[in-house]
Design a protein around this motif. Structure first.
Motif: not given
Length: 298
Positions: A64-74, A278-294
């Protein structure tokens, strides 16, 4: 006008054409793993009598807090998410462990934005019966977490590249800390490593959500593409997007390389107006791949 805990945000005055908001835990400091492994989940087991499923509590809390889309949540949202996942785990069901439902915490977390101990204490002081008992137990856990953090989390320097980044932003951008960590811990950590003079405001959970921090300090003050949020969680990305800011991801597991990339090219692109698109998009895509929802156990 009196703004209470948020006064420092309202008092903030822009000095430059550019603005940079920076998250703290997991972004500036490598504090996520130690805080979650040695402070949060340990206290969850302790305060809610979950010793029989300690391993599962740690596994779920980390997801929940480190390895998923909710990383960093309250933290208060995290305890609800963790208990929801635990109740659904076959092993936990088979053992017949009573995982707390926390209905009153859920109700409070959906209406309150300043999700910190002071706001929780105010509710406890004005309530009785089951609601008071449940919220008091959650408060004991939260205070236990803070105690563990104060005891354990020190001598933990910023990631390489952070100090140099803060130094290079001086005189070019207004910089504030945008975090969901309690104010006291934030101020202590930034002061311990003498990087607090580089930021105008240190905003933690008592000052509201990250979106509120950014809204109060940036609204109608900066031109388009001149506000940047640096963070390591989807919540940081969302807060940035909520106010129309750009986002630079500090990738979990590759934080050193991320800060080096910011120093080597991203910072310059931001100041030169070449970051958006384009520059920002590439960085964000890579970032989002690191944190799964399931979660892996589903």
């Amino acid at each position: 006008m009196e703004h209470g805990a948020q006064q420092a945000l309202y008092d903030f005055e822009s000095q430059h054409d550019f603005f940079v908001g920076i998250d703290s835990d997991g972004c500036v400091f490598n504090s996520m793993e130690v805080k979650h492994n040695d402070c949060f989940s340990v206290n969850l087991v302790k305060h809610f009598g979950l010793a029989s499923i300690s391993r599962q509590v740690h596994q779920v809390w980390d997801f929940v807090n480190l390895y998923s889309t909710t990383r960093g949540t309250n933290r208060f949202k995290a305890i609800l998410l963790t208990c929801d996942f635990l109740r659904e785990m076959p092993l936990v069901k088979n053992m017949g462990v009573a995982v707390p439902e926390l209905p009153y915490l859920r109700e409070w977390s959906e209406t309150e934005t300043k999700l910190g101990n002071p706001a929780l204490q105010a509710v406890i002081d004005n309530t009785t019966g089951e609601r008071r008992d449940e919220l008091s137990q959650v408060m004991e856990w939260s205070l236990g977490v803070n105690e563990s953090v104060a005891e354990i989390v020190y001598n933990l320097p910023p990631f390489p590249g952070v100090r140099e980044t803060l130094q290079r932003l001086q005189g070019k951008a207004d910089v504030i800390v945008v975090s969901a960590t309690p104010d006291e811990a934030l101020k202590r950590e930034w002061a311990e490593h003498e990087i607090d003079p580089y930021v105008a405001v240190i905003a933690g959970q008592e000052m509201g959500t990250k979106t509120e921090h950014l809204t109060i300090t940036t609204k109608d003050r900066y031109a388009e593409n001149r506000v940047l949020m640096l963070g390591d969680s989807p919540g940081d990305l969302k807060a940035g997007r909520d106010v129309g800011a750009l986002f630079f991801p500090v990738n979990p597991g590759s934080e050193d390389a991320s800060w080096q990339l910011f120093l080597d090219e991203a910072m310059e692109k931001f100041f030169n107006g070449e970051y958006a698109g384009a520059y920002e998009s590439v960085l964000i895509d890579k970032f989002q791949e690191l944190l799964p929802a399931t979660p892996p156990w589903q």
